[in-house]
Design a protein around this motif. Sequence first.
Motif, PDB file in Angstrom:
ATOM      1  N   ALA A 172       1.950   0.563  15.895  1.00 27.65           N
ATOM      2  CA  ALA A 172       1.993   0.706  14.443  1.00 27.65           C
ATOM      3  C   ALA A 172       0.628   1.039  13.856  1.00 27.65           C
ATOM      4  O   ALA A 172       0.499   1.944  13.032  1.00 27.65           O
ATOM      5  CB  ALA A 172       2.543  -0.569  13.804  1.00 27.65           C
TER       6      ALA A 172
ATOM      7  N   ALA B 277       7.760   2.574   9.431  1.00 28.27           N
ATOM      8  CA  ALA B 277       8.809   1.697   9.964  1.00 28.27           C
ATOM      9  C   ALA B 277       9.617   2.422  11.033  1.00 28.27           C
ATOM     10  O   ALA B 277       9.952   1.840  12.080  1.00 28.27           O
ATOM     11  CB  ALA B 277       9.724   1.217   8.834  1.00 28.27           C
ATOM     12  N   ASP B 278       9.959   3.683  10.781  1.00 28.47           N
ATOM     13  CA  ASP B 278      10.670   4.452  11.803  1.00 28.47           C
ATOM     14  C   ASP B 278       9.825   4.608  13.067  1.00 28.47           C
ATOM     15  O   ASP B 278      10.309   4.422  14.186  1.00 28.47           O
ATOM     16  CB  ASP B 278      11.056   5.828  11.261  1.00 28.47           C
TER      17      ASP B 278
ATOM     18  N   SER C 242       7.365   2.764  14.189  1.00 33.19           N
ATOM     19  CA  SER C 242       7.044   1.545  14.926  1.00 33.19           C
ATOM     20  C   SER C 242       8.275   0.786  15.394  1.00 33.19           C
ATOM     21  O   SER C 242       8.249   0.158  16.459  1.00 33.19           O
ATOM     22  CB  SER C 242       6.170   0.625  14.069  1.00 33.19           C
ATOM     23  N   ASP C 243       9.358   0.829  14.625  1.00 29.72           N
ATOM     24  CA  ASP C 243      10.534   0.036  14.989  1.00 29.72           C
ATOM     25  C   ASP C 243      11.576   0.824  15.772  1.00 29.72           C
ATOM     26  O   ASP C 243      12.296   0.258  16.595  1.00 29.72           O
ATOM     27  CB  ASP C 243      11.194  -0.543  13.726  1.00 29.72           C
ATOM     28  N   VAL C 244      11.684   2.119  15.505  1.00 31.89           N
ATOM     29  CA  VAL C 244      12.722   2.943  16.146  1.00 31.89           C
ATOM     30  C   VAL C 244      12.148   3.798  17.264  1.00 31.89           C
ATOM     31  O   VAL C 244      12.679   3.826  18.376  1.00 31.89           O
ATOM     32  CB  VAL C 244      13.433   3.838  15.103  1.00 31.89           C
TER      33      VAL C 244
ATOM     34  N   ALA D  13       1.949  -4.152  15.679  1.00 28.47           N
ATOM     35  CA  ALA D  13       3.276  -4.120  15.073  1.00 28.47           C
ATOM     36  C   ALA D  13       3.185  -3.856  13.578  1.00 28.47           C
ATOM     37  O   ALA D  13       2.117  -3.943  12.958  1.00 28.47           O
ATOM     38  CB  ALA D  13       3.989  -5.444  15.333  1.00 28.47           C
ATOM     39  N   LEU D  14       4.336  -3.572  12.984  1.00 27.25           N
ATOM     40  CA  LEU D  14       4.432  -3.213  11.571  1.00 27.25           C
ATOM     41  C   LEU D  14       3.922  -4.323  10.660  1.00 27.25           C
ATOM     42  O   LEU D  14       3.464  -4.063   9.540  1.00 27.25           O
ATOM     43  CB  LEU D  14       5.886  -2.888  11.228  1.00 27.25           C
ATOM     44  N   GLU D  15       3.994  -5.567  11.115  1.00 24.44           N
ATOM     45  CA  GLU D  15       3.537  -6.691  10.298  1.00 24.44           C
ATOM     46  C   GLU D  15       2.059  -6.593   9.922  1.00 24.44           C
ATOM     47  O   GLU D  15       1.603  -7.271   8.998  1.00 24.44           O
ATOM     48  CB  GLU D  15       3.792  -8.007  11.031  1.00 24.44           C
TER      49      GLU D  15
ATOM     50  N   SER E 136       4.510  -1.585  19.418  1.00 27.00           N
ATOM     51  CA  SER E 136       5.107  -0.433  18.748  1.00 27.00           C
ATOM     52  C   SER E 136       4.097   0.606  18.279  1.00 27.00           C
ATOM     53  O   SER E 136       4.481   1.589  17.655  1.00 27.00           O
ATOM     54  CB  SER E 136       5.937  -0.913  17.553  1.00 27.00           C
TER      55      SER E 136
END
Length: 517
Positions: free
Chosen positions: A333, A46-47, A49-51, A483-485, A331
Amino acid sequence: MNTIIKLLFIGLFAIPICSFGQTNSQDLAKINTEGFQNSQVMSLIADLSDVYAPRLTGTDQYLAAAEWVKQTMNSWGMDEAYFENYCDDCMGWEVKSFNVEMVAPAYMKIQAYPYAWTESSNGVQEGELVWIEPSPDLDHVKNKWTGKLKGKTVLIGSAPDQNMLFDALSTRLTEEAIAEAERSIHPAPDNPLGPSAGNVDLIEDLEIIFEQFMQKDDAFFAFLKAEGALAIFGTTPLFPGIVHPSGTYNFRESDEKPIPYFAISPENFGKLSRLTKREKTPKIKFHLDSELYLKPENNVNVLAEITGSDPKLKDEVVMIGAHFDSWHPASGATDNGAGSAVMMEAMRIIKASGLKPKRTIRMALWGGEEQGYVGSLAYAENHFGKVKETARKKEVEKISAYLNMDNGAGQMRGIYLQGNEAVKPVFEEMLAPYEHLDVNHLTIQNTNMTDHDVFDYYNIPGFQIIQDRLNYMTVTHHTNLDALEYVPERDMMINATVIAALVYQIAEREGMMPRKD
């Protein structure tokens, strides 16, 4: 039978009847407890891919992500966490803003994303669209289009076929495909598991790939720029509506940069090409505000170590790795934040379990893999010896094995043995405790096009993990949907825990992993 005898009898058969080599079963229990009950792998991805995304080679975002990894590894008590630079002329490239529209014969918002390392548009531009269909002969294109492209936006490539999406977008490997791979007796057959299989010469074949695939359009791009074209549109037939801006490799400072170049969705490409064929000339309005810069300090491989506890064996190293860079439209991911997070988590599991491996365990997160193994090749030349030369440094002999993960976020199903018959019984024994997770399939086959190829070139036992495909090649690979999804938690937990168990067992072996020669 009295109660005590009954209990002893039941207890005896409750213990798995298998050998763990030099690894105590309690050590694996500690790894399993930490990996399955105290997992941090989804927090890590999550870090990433999102941050800390995207992580395009050479960029400030890449360096920020690398700094975060180093800080995280230090917070976990790794014995070392450090950078090694790998490139002095790999340029960063970032998008500030962009927009692409058709404004005639009717308005249409175009699903688009710019390709990397292309030039800015210098403000809003507007021009008619022309379609240049594929031709293997650049002279033929020049003869037809010279003097006709000034102020035009150029659509290039073939119109994608219709796709009714009858086939599943996400799949797991079938038992039949895995069984076929396990039966292989040659390293380079047709590969039923998906990724390429072959006998690849790392240096010669990589040069051919760059010349014939990655940089095949450079002369064409130069022609468009000289003719005064405004922009280029291309597509990849990924449905529905997926944008796939993977295709420019002009990342060196000396490389000529194309004019603004956008990947668009296959559906938008289809409509634009049909309008052009019917002479309903589309008019395109667009802008691209992007920045090119050279900061060699951004180009780092990230390394971290757990130092071996055995005075005689700690100079020997077991390596694990994944590429850390990603493409820019999303991102990163699944490509390859997932592999990077798994390797970070594997290191955390071993450290948090309180285990003290005999050999040193070293994690490497590579930069520039998407540009042709730039990071791992630089590391190898620095530590192992120059490519195309026979002289090798002593450090080559100290690397027991290298395990790599770079085929998305799907569950580990086994290992490509890369033609190394001698390691098969070793991995069979090491993976036996995890048979219930269906991760213990081995094939003699090679797989190519990621960083383990570099280690194999130096005759270090280098292996890529077999993974379920999920939607890696149909949806996320180098696309705007990476993406994280699309990262399943259970798969990630299994991957990290099994990798931790594997690398720990390799580090505990009486001898190094066997080599092909």
